[in-house]
Design a protein around this motif. Structure first.
Motif, PDB file in Angstrom:
ATOM      1  N   VAL A 137      18.614 -31.092  -1.363  1.00 61.06           N
ATOM      2  CA  VAL A 137      19.518 -29.958  -1.186  1.00 61.06           C
ATOM      3  C   VAL A 137      18.967 -28.736  -1.915  1.00 61.06           C
ATOM      4  CG1 VAL A 137      21.825 -29.057  -1.714  1.00 61.06           C
ATOM      5  CG2 VAL A 137      21.560 -31.385  -0.817  1.00 61.06           C
ATOM      6  N   VAL A 138      18.464 -28.967  -3.134  1.00 60.15           N
ATOM      7  CA  VAL A 138      17.852 -27.866  -3.893  1.00 60.15           C
ATOM      8  C   VAL A 138      16.678 -27.283  -3.118  1.00 60.15           C
ATOM      9  CG1 VAL A 138      16.563 -27.292  -5.985  1.00 60.15           C
ATOM     10  CG2 VAL A 138      18.596 -28.731  -6.133  1.00 60.15           C
ATOM     11  N   ALA A 139      15.859 -28.149  -2.509  1.00 63.79           N
ATOM     12  CA  ALA A 139      14.720 -27.664  -1.720  1.00 63.79           C
ATOM     13  C   ALA A 139      15.191 -26.801  -0.562  1.00 63.79           C
ATOM     14  CB  ALA A 139      13.901 -28.850  -1.207  1.00 63.79           C
ATOM     15  N   VAL A 143      14.403 -22.437   0.047  1.00 63.99           N
ATOM     16  CA  VAL A 143      13.737 -21.784   1.183  1.00 63.99           C
ATOM     17  C   VAL A 143      14.258 -20.363   1.394  1.00 63.99           C
ATOM     18  CG1 VAL A 143      13.337 -21.861   3.662  1.00 63.99           C
ATOM     19  CG2 VAL A 143      13.109 -23.948   2.309  1.00 63.99           C
ATOM     20  N   PRO A 144      15.583 -20.160   1.580  1.00 66.13           N
ATOM     21  CA  PRO A 144      16.046 -18.769   1.740  1.00 66.13           C
ATOM     22  C   PRO A 144      15.879 -17.938   0.472  1.00 66.13           C
ATOM     23  CG  PRO A 144      17.913 -20.283   1.627  1.00 66.13           C
ATOM     24  CD  PRO A 144      16.694 -21.119   1.766  1.00 66.13           C
ATOM     25  N   PHE A 145      16.009 -18.591  -0.692  1.00 65.05           N
ATOM     26  CA  PHE A 145      15.820 -17.873  -1.957  1.00 65.05           C
ATOM     27  C   PHE A 145      14.384 -17.351  -2.057  1.00 65.05           C
ATOM     28  CE2 PHE A 145      14.687 -17.748  -6.474  1.00 65.05           C
ATOM     29  CZ  PHE A 145      15.723 -16.966  -6.986  1.00 65.05           C
ATOM     30  N   GLY A 146      13.429 -18.237  -1.771  1.00 60.35           N
ATOM     31  CA  GLY A 146      12.025 -17.842  -1.832  1.00 60.35           C
ATOM     32  C   GLY A 146      11.677 -16.815  -0.765  1.00 60.35           C
ATOM     33  N   ALA A 162       8.624 -21.301  -7.329  1.00 57.18           N
ATOM     34  CA  ALA A 162       7.486 -22.210  -7.499  1.00 57.18           C
ATOM     35  C   ALA A 162       7.737 -23.197  -8.629  1.00 57.18           C
ATOM     36  CB  ALA A 162       6.216 -21.412  -7.774  1.00 57.18           C
ATOM     37  N   GLY A 163       8.271 -22.717  -9.746  1.00 60.19           N
ATOM     38  CA  GLY A 163       8.539 -23.591 -10.882  1.00 60.19           C
ATOM     39  C   GLY A 163       9.522 -24.701 -10.536  1.00 60.19           C
ATOM     40  N   LEU A 164      10.588 -24.341  -9.824  1.00 56.61           N
ATOM     41  CA  LEU A 164      11.559 -25.357  -9.409  1.00 56.61           C
ATOM     42  C   LEU A 164      10.946 -26.314  -8.394  1.00 56.61           C
ATOM     43  CD1 LEU A 164      14.758 -23.128  -9.124  1.00 56.61           C
ATOM     44  CD2 LEU A 164      14.290 -24.887 -10.842  1.00 56.61           C
ATOM     45  N   GLY A 165      10.051 -25.786  -7.543  1.00 55.14           N
ATOM     46  CA  GLY A 165       9.360 -26.660  -6.597  1.00 55.14           C
ATOM     47  C   GLY A 165       8.474 -27.666  -7.304  1.00 55.14           C
ATOM     48  N   HIS A 197       9.372 -30.209  -1.720  1.00 53.50           N
ATOM     49  CA  HIS A 197       9.136 -29.381  -2.903  1.00 53.50           C
ATOM     50  C   HIS A 197       7.658 -28.983  -3.018  1.00 53.50           C
ATOM     51  CE1 HIS A 197      12.956 -29.273  -5.187  1.00 53.50           C
ATOM     52  NE2 HIS A 197      13.235 -30.341  -4.450  1.00 53.50           N
ATOM     53  N   GLY A 198       6.757 -29.848  -2.546  1.00 52.49           N
ATOM     54  CA  GLY A 198       5.341 -29.506  -2.589  1.00 52.49           C
ATOM     55  C   GLY A 198       5.008 -28.305  -1.725  1.00 52.49           C
TER      56      GLY A 198
END
Length: 271
Positions: A137-139, A143-146, A162-165, A197-198
């Protein structure tokens, strides 16, 4: 523990080398003629692809390390890849290290030794069933955040993405099931956490380097990808330190991360 530490060190070496060639690749992409198509830009920046290959090697090595070592140790070793990059920047790009940065190199080494002494070896235990779906869900939210950060060319927010990924990659690797059955592993939630996440982490990090100040982008990414997994590992995954070594472990973590911040200026050299 020896094999786990070797895997983490290989990951740090590969990530450190990848950073150098990726920085050069991004710089060469900027040299492509105005209006050049994607293939032309890729030809100019082919070294970035080499960096991605090194990232792949680092990912496999760190995943192996995370099978038996706690997140706070492995992620700290990986954050220490800035020390590898700083040394390579001197050798390859003829960069200059200040006395402060030389002391930081020593600090990374000392901090990692302190953490290695304190870390308790073992597999993840008591993994909550909701953790992997929550990571997906975080991933999806990243996507829209990034994408918004990319459209705004906001390097800091791209670095957060990137850090959260990268944090998601570490958590997924730590809880990835492995019983010798590849199909069972591929069908598991943690495997898709790794994939999602990668893709997000590598894409966002590349755009963060291109969008703004590399030093701050590196520092933000290192902080998040180290602190977030370490906290989750200690709180939810059974990661632990040896009895009576909590003060030493905290000191080692602070020294390592602080030294990495000092070295962030060399972590993404001006190619």
């Amino acid at each position: 523990m020896i094999f786990g530490l070797l895997g983490a060190l290989v990951a740090a070496l590969a990530y450190g080398g990848a950073t150098i060639v990726q920085a050069i690749g991004v710089a060469r992409m900027r040299e492509a003629p105005d209006g050049a198509d994607l293939i032309t830009r890729a030809r100019f920046g082919w070294l970035y692809g080499v960096g991605l290959a090194l990232d792949g090697v680092a990912f496999l090595a760190s995943s192996g390390a995370l099978r038996t070592l706690p997140l706070f140790l492995v992620q700290s070793v990986i954050a220490g890849s800035v020390a590898v990059t700083a040394v390579l920047a001197v050798v390859v790009l003829h960069a200059k290290l200040t006395r402060r940065e030389i002391m930081a190199l020593v600090g990374v080494g000392v901090g990692l030794v302190m953490l290695a002494v304190c870390a308790k070896e073992g597999h993840a235990t008591g993994v909550p069933t909701w953790l992997a779906p929550a990571a997906l869900v975080v991933a999806a939210l990243l996507v829209p955040f990034g994408y918004t950060a990319y459209r705004a060319r906001n390097s800091a927010l791209l670095a957060v993405t990137a850090g959260l990924g990268f944090a998601g990659i570490a958590i997924g690797a730590r809880i990835l099931p492995w019983d010798g059955n590849v199909l069972h592993t591929i069908a598991s939630w943690p495997f898709w956490v790794l994939i999602a996440h990668g893709i997000i982490a590598l894409t966002a990090y590349g755009f963060a380097l291109d969008a703004g100040e590399a030093t701050s982008a590196a520092a933000i990414t290192f902080a998040i990808e180290t602190v977030v997994p370490a906290a989750i590992g200690l709180a939810l995954l059974g990661d632990a330190v040896r009895g009576g070594t909590w003060p030493l472990a905290i000191a080692g973590f602070v020294v390592t991360l602080g030294s990495c911040f000092v070295l962030a200026g060399q972590s993404e050299p001006d190619a």
